[in-house]
Motif scaffolding. Structure first.
Motif, PDB file in Angstrom:
ATOM      1  N   GLY A  66       0.809  -1.216   0.000  1.00 55.28           N
ATOM      2  CA  GLY A  66       0.000   0.000   0.000  1.00 55.28           C
ATOM      3  C   GLY A  66       0.840   1.262   0.000  1.00 55.28           C
ATOM      4  O   GLY A  66       0.595   2.192  -0.763  1.00 55.28           O
ATOM      5  N   ARG A  94      -3.779   3.328  -6.783  1.00 53.27           N
ATOM      6  CA  ARG A  94      -4.293   2.176  -6.062  1.00 53.27           C
ATOM      7  C   ARG A  94      -5.775   2.010  -6.319  1.00 53.27           C
ATOM      8  O   ARG A  94      -6.531   2.965  -6.315  1.00 53.27           O
ATOM      9  N   GLN A  98      -6.544  -2.780  -3.332  1.00 50.30           N
ATOM     10  CA  GLN A  98      -5.343  -2.391  -2.601  1.00 50.30           C
ATOM     11  C   GLN A  98      -5.706  -1.538  -1.389  1.00 50.30           C
ATOM     12  O   GLN A  98      -5.122  -1.696  -0.313  1.00 50.30           O
ATOM     13  N   LEU A  99      -6.663  -0.631  -1.562  1.00 49.13           N
ATOM     14  CA  LEU A  99      -7.077   0.208  -0.438  1.00 49.13           C
ATOM     15  C   LEU A  99      -7.729  -0.636   0.650  1.00 49.13           C
ATOM     16  O   LEU A  99      -7.464  -0.429   1.840  1.00 49.13           O
ATOM     17  N   GLU A 102      -5.063  -2.426   2.546  1.00 53.35           N
ATOM     18  CA  GLU A 102      -4.378  -1.553   3.502  1.00 53.35           C
ATOM     19  C   GLU A 102      -5.256  -1.284   4.713  1.00 53.35           C
ATOM     20  O   GLU A 102      -4.776  -1.283   5.848  1.00 53.35           O
TER      21      GLU A 102
END
Length: 136
Positions: A66, A94, A98-99, A102
């Protein structure tokens, strides 16, 4: 980097995890110390990871991906969304996966820290109670 590795620095056949980590970190414009601080690890730990002396745990891997704007798959294998080629601006943005990864990593770290805080607080209360009992 030599001319050959510079040309293929992101090639899964030519790089190690540490190579990809160092390259992505440099592409993100961070020093080892800066990235280590953002991850909550020592600079020596970051150095060990980049030199393939040891590797991060799963939660840190997700956080690394991330922070460096690369996919977890790329960081581990060299395949997938990487940071682009050295010296070329990266337009990687992103995505939701991906977010979410994270967010999950941050949530897991927060849960661990909350549990740790509760244990330390209980220990402190026990010590204070023992001190009060001993003073009476």
């Amino acid at each position: 980097m030599t001319a050959e590795t510079e040309e293929k620095w992101f090639d899964p056949e030519a790089t190690t995890f540490g190579d990809r980590l160092a390259g992505a970190r440099e592409m993100a414009g961070m020093t080892q110390a800066q990235l280590a601080k953002r991850l909550g690890v020592k600079k020596k730990t970051m150095d060990d990871w980049e030199n393939d002396l040891r590797g991060p745990r799963a939660m840190r891997l997700s956080m690394l991906a991330g922070l460096l704007n690369v996919s977890l798959l790329w960081l581990l294998t060299g395949e997938g969304d990487g940071p682009g080629e050295p010296g070329i601006a990266n337009s990687y943005v992103r995505g939701s996966h991906q977010l979410l990864d994270e967010i999950r990593a941050i949530s897991a770290q927060m849960a661990l820290n909350a549990e740790r805080l509760a244990r330390v607080e209980e220990e402190l209360h026990a010590l204070l109670k023992d001190d009060d009992d001993g003073a009476a």
